[in-house]
Design a protein around this motif. Structure first.
Motif, PDB file in Angstrom:
ATOM      1  N   ILE A  78     -56.977 -56.306 132.232  1.00 27.77           N
ATOM      2  CA  ILE A  78     -55.818 -57.179 132.442  1.00 27.77           C
ATOM      3  C   ILE A  78     -56.237 -58.643 132.454  1.00 27.77           C
ATOM      4  CG2 ILE A  78     -54.072 -57.897 134.143  1.00 27.77           C
ATOM      5  CD1 ILE A  78     -53.824 -54.916 134.911  1.00 27.77           C
ATOM      6  N   THR A  79     -57.396 -58.938 133.033  1.00 30.09           N
ATOM      7  CA  THR A  79     -57.875 -60.326 133.071  1.00 30.09           C
ATOM      8  C   THR A  79     -58.456 -60.777 131.730  1.00 30.09           C
ATOM      9  OG1 THR A  79     -60.003 -59.578 133.979  1.00 30.09           O
ATOM     10  CG2 THR A  79     -58.358 -60.335 135.547  1.00 30.09           C
ATOM     11  N   GLY A  80     -58.472 -59.887 130.731  1.00 25.44           N
ATOM     12  CA  GLY A  80     -58.934 -60.266 129.404  1.00 25.44           C
ATOM     13  C   GLY A  80     -60.408 -60.022 129.167  1.00 25.44           C
ATOM     14  N   ILE A 122     -74.387 -55.491 142.392  1.00 25.24           N
ATOM     15  CA  ILE A 122     -74.472 -55.465 140.926  1.00 25.24           C
ATOM     16  C   ILE A 122     -73.234 -56.119 140.313  1.00 25.24           C
ATOM     17  CG2 ILE A 122     -74.486 -53.960 138.900  1.00 25.24           C
ATOM     18  CD1 ILE A 122     -76.138 -51.970 140.585  1.00 25.24           C
ATOM     19  N   GLY A 123     -72.049 -55.793 140.865  1.00 26.92           N
ATOM     20  CA  GLY A 123     -70.815 -56.409 140.381  1.00 26.92           C
ATOM     21  C   GLY A 123     -70.822 -57.916 140.566  1.00 26.92           C
ATOM     22  N   ALA A 124     -71.365 -58.380 141.714  1.00 26.79           N
ATOM     23  CA  ALA A 124     -71.460 -59.818 141.973  1.00 26.79           C
ATOM     24  C   ALA A 124     -72.413 -60.490 140.989  1.00 26.79           C
ATOM     25  CB  ALA A 124     -71.921 -60.051 143.410  1.00 26.79           C
ATOM     26  N   TRP A 125     -73.498 -59.817 140.688  1.00 24.67           N
ATOM     27  CA  TRP A 125     -74.469 -60.341 139.715  1.00 24.67           C
ATOM     28  C   TRP A 125     -73.801 -60.552 138.358  1.00 24.67           C
ATOM     29  CZ3 TRP A 125     -79.137 -62.205 138.331  1.00 24.67           C
ATOM     30  CH2 TRP A 125     -79.628 -61.923 137.066  1.00 24.67           C
ATOM     31  N   GLN A 126     -73.073 -59.566 137.898  1.00 25.33           N
ATOM     32  CA  GLN A 126     -72.428 -59.680 136.595  1.00 25.33           C
ATOM     33  C   GLN A 126     -71.245 -60.640 136.643  1.00 25.33           C
ATOM     34  OE1 GLN A 126     -73.575 -55.720 134.242  1.00 25.33           O
ATOM     35  NE2 GLN A 126     -71.679 -55.482 135.374  1.00 25.33           N
ATOM     36  N   GLY A 127     -70.506 -60.614 137.749  1.00 23.43           N
ATOM     37  CA  GLY A 127     -69.376 -61.521 137.907  1.00 23.43           C
ATOM     38  C   GLY A 127     -69.792 -62.976 137.895  1.00 23.43           C
ATOM     39  N   PHE A 128     -70.968 -63.269 138.447  1.00 21.30           N
ATOM     40  CA  PHE A 128     -71.477 -64.643 138.453  1.00 21.30           C
ATOM     41  C   PHE A 128     -71.664 -65.153 137.028  1.00 21.30           C
ATOM     42  CE2 PHE A 128     -75.337 -67.232 137.953  1.00 21.30           C
ATOM     43  CZ  PHE A 128     -74.935 -68.389 138.612  1.00 21.30           C
ATOM     44  N   TRP A 129     -72.302 -64.356 136.186  1.00 25.31           N
ATOM     45  CA  TRP A 129     -72.560 -64.782 134.806  1.00 25.31           C
ATOM     46  C   TRP A 129     -71.270 -64.933 134.009  1.00 25.31           C
ATOM     47  CZ3 TRP A 129     -77.108 -66.727 133.830  1.00 25.31           C
ATOM     48  CH2 TRP A 129     -78.223 -66.284 134.549  1.00 25.31           C
ATOM     49  N   VAL A 130     -70.312 -64.049 134.266  1.00 27.19           N
ATOM     50  CA  VAL A 130     -69.044 -64.104 133.513  1.00 27.19           C
ATOM     51  C   VAL A 130     -68.167 -65.250 134.007  1.00 27.19           C
ATOM     52  CG1 VAL A 130     -66.905 -62.863 132.969  1.00 27.19           C
ATOM     53  CG2 VAL A 130     -69.078 -61.630 133.014  1.00 27.19           C
ATOM     54  N   ALA A 131     -67.990 -65.339 135.336  1.00 28.23           N
ATOM     55  CA  ALA A 131     -67.018 -66.292 135.899  1.00 28.23           C
ATOM     56  C   ALA A 131     -67.542 -67.721 135.936  1.00 28.23           C
ATOM     57  CB  ALA A 131     -66.626 -65.838 137.308  1.00 28.23           C
ATOM     58  N   TYR A 132     -68.787 -67.903 136.334  1.00 23.91           N
ATOM     59  CA  TYR A 132     -69.296 -69.257 136.586  1.00 23.91           C
ATOM     60  C   TYR A 132     -70.168 -69.817 135.462  1.00 23.91           C
ATOM     61  CZ  TYR A 132     -67.494 -68.517 141.270  1.00 23.91           C
ATOM     62  OH  TYR A 132     -66.659 -68.270 142.337  1.00 23.91           O
ATOM     63  N   VAL A 133     -70.926 -68.955 134.791  1.00 27.94           N
ATOM     64  CA  VAL A 133     -71.760 -69.422 133.683  1.00 27.94           C
ATOM     65  C   VAL A 133     -70.998 -69.340 132.362  1.00 27.94           C
ATOM     66  CG1 VAL A 133     -74.019 -69.151 132.557  1.00 27.94           C
ATOM     67  CG2 VAL A 133     -73.775 -68.621 134.977  1.00 27.94           C
ATOM     68  N   LYS A 134     -69.891 -68.564 132.372  1.00 28.96           N
ATOM     69  CA  LYS A 134     -68.996 -68.439 131.220  1.00 28.96           C
ATOM     70  C   LYS A 134     -69.635 -67.723 130.030  1.00 28.96           C
ATOM     71  CE  LYS A 134     -65.267 -70.376 132.840  1.00 28.96           C
ATOM     72  NZ  LYS A 134     -64.059 -69.567 133.021  1.00 28.96           N
ATOM     73  N   PRO A 136     -69.656 -64.507 127.815  1.00 29.41           N
ATOM     74  CA  PRO A 136     -68.640 -63.461 127.579  1.00 29.41           C
ATOM     75  C   PRO A 136     -68.994 -62.154 128.285  1.00 29.41           C
ATOM     76  CG  PRO A 136     -69.141 -64.613 125.540  1.00 29.41           C
ATOM     77  CD  PRO A 136     -70.117 -65.116 126.552  1.00 29.41           C
ATOM     78  N   ALA A 137     -67.973 -61.522 128.850  1.00 33.00           N
ATOM     79  CA  ALA A 137     -68.188 -60.288 129.609  1.00 33.00           C
ATOM     80  C   ALA A 137     -68.802 -59.197 128.739  1.00 33.00           C
ATOM     81  CB  ALA A 137     -66.861 -59.804 130.195  1.00 33.00           C
ATOM     82  N   GLY A 144     -76.102 -55.470 131.077  1.00 31.99           N
ATOM     83  CA  GLY A 144     -76.124 -54.642 132.279  1.00 31.99           C
ATOM     84  C   GLY A 144     -76.249 -53.167 131.961  1.00 31.99           C
ATOM     85  N   MET A 145     -75.587 -52.726 130.891  1.00 26.86           N
ATOM     86  CA  MET A 145     -75.666 -51.326 130.479  1.00 26.86           C
ATOM     87  C   MET A 145     -77.112 -50.943 130.163  1.00 26.86           C
ATOM     88  SD  MET A 145     -73.682 -49.418 127.307  1.00 26.86           S
ATOM     89  CE  MET A 145     -74.586 -50.295 126.028  1.00 26.86           C
TER      90      MET A 145
END
Length: 401
Positions: A78-80, A122-134, A136-137, A144-145
């Protein structure tokens, strides 16, 4: 003459309203109709094996970890964004839980809490790179996989760890105890079905009164009553089938709680509205005051926790942590979301829709296995269904524009 014209106009208005209502309901319940059609089809093709009490219970147990992932994945979509790492995270957390419970004999409750915390980190680690470093997820979670699949192999040293304590196994393979040990039916399951029927009727009546109070469009009384009867009948048939076997599995309670919580959050809270706003237009959401980075970060933390829970459920059902656990979980979870109505463009999707999509995939897998179709045919058919679901989404979007 004038009376005839009025009657004719009234008839046309009613017919137009009926067509509009049918069209809207078909759009709203199309996946439910598709699910029922698939169930009936495989029930006929398997000569009644699909809806046997034992097979229904197995369907719930076999698909529980995918449905848990689908609940988190639909918020990510949903968040894209997308998350390709959930299967590897599930495998890694399953391995950690096995080391804690089997090798170090840490109590089950404490080991489960630690495992969920590992998922959150682990979610916070990945969320940091996506949300703050921009980054792409797709790239972050692809990394991560690979990373967590490799770590799973390292911590397990290429071997399986088993068996888990019995108390942990019951999370996935246990059933709620009955109020009475006598009789062929699980009495508590029947009581729960009746209690839920009352709750559904009360909730639907309350929602209808609220809509009427604010002059919103509602279904006719006849259609509303018919819908209520259908919902209550399906629920009680389902609980009766479960009651003829062992009753309600523990995992079904966990799933029901998650569905209720996440449906409430997405539909009734400010955080839920922010999730849809970010998926609809992130820049507009940011300009309107929504903290888009923080919200995206927490969406991935949530996905990490649910991935960890999925890994625990799978390990408990398998009664072992294996290096190959979680293989292709991410694809099944993503497919469940898209089949359930989530948009490939973001901003559209629901938790119940993701659950229905997951059930469609699960029933297709189970039905094709009962028919003796090989894994090659199963994968091909699932791929076509996913493609059709996304094509339908794009068609609707183009039609709307």
């Amino acid at each position: 003459m004038q009376t005839q014209l009025k009657n004719s106009q009234s008839s046309l208005n009613k017919e137009s309203a009926l067509k509009s209502m049918i069209r809207n309901n078909m759009r709203q319940y199309s996946m439910v109709i598709a699910l029922i059609f698939i169930m009936v089809l495989f029930q006929i093709l398997t000569n009644g094996l699909l809806l046997q009490p034992l097979n229904i219970t197995n369907l719930i147990l076999q698909n529980s970890y995918i449905l848990v992932l689908a609940i988190g994945m639909v918020l990510v979509i949903i968040t894209g964004h997308i998350d390709l790492s959930v299967g590897s995270i599930a495998a890694f957390v399953g391995a950690i839980s096995a080391i804690l419970m089997v090798n170090y004999e840490i109590p089950t409750f404490l080991a489960v809490i630690i495992s969920l915390l590992v998922g959150a980190i682990i979610g916070a680690w990945q969320g940091f790179w996506v949300a703050y470093v921009k980054i792409p997820a797709f790239i972050v979670t692809l990394a991560g996989m690979l990373l967590f699949r490799g770590l799973t192999m390292i911590v397990l040293e290429g071997k399986s760890i088993a068996p888990f304590p019995e108390s942990f196994q019951k999370i996935s393979s246990g059933f709620i105890p009955d109020v009475s040990s006598s009789g062929s039916l699980h009495l508590l399951t029947i009581i729960i079905g009746l209690a839920l029927s009352v709750i559904i009727i009360f909730t639907e009546l309350k929602n209808r009164r609220t809509k009427l109070k604010f002059n919103f469009e509602v279904q006719s009384v006849g259609m509303f009553v018919l819908k209520l009867i259908g919902m209550v009948a399906l629920l009680n048939v389902f609980t009766y089938i479960l009651a003829t076997y062992e009753g309600i599995p523990n995992i079904l309670i966990i799933l029901a709680v998650l569905i209720v919580i996440y449906t409430f959050v997405t539909n009734k809270t400010k955080a839920g509205r922010h999730v849809y706003a970010i998926g609809g237009n992130e820049k507009a959401a940011q300009l309107s005051g929504i903290k888009t980075k923080r919200m995206t970060f927490w969406i991935f933390v949530n996905m990490g926790v649910l991935s960890a829970l999925s890994g625990l459920l799978f390990a408990a059902r398998l009664n072992a942590a294996t290096p190959k656990a979680g293989n292709l979980f991410e694809l099944d979870a993503i497919a469940a979301c898209f089949i359930g109505g989530a948009s490939a463009y973001g901003g559209i999707g629901t938790v119940p829709g993701a659950i229905i999509g997951g059930l469609v995939m699960g029933i297709m897998n189970n039905g094709m296995s009962l028919l003796g179709l090989g894994i090659d045919w199963q994968q091909g058919i699932k791929g076509l269904v996913l493609l059709a679901a996304v094509a339908f989404d794009i068609y609707n979007k183009n039609k709307a524009s």
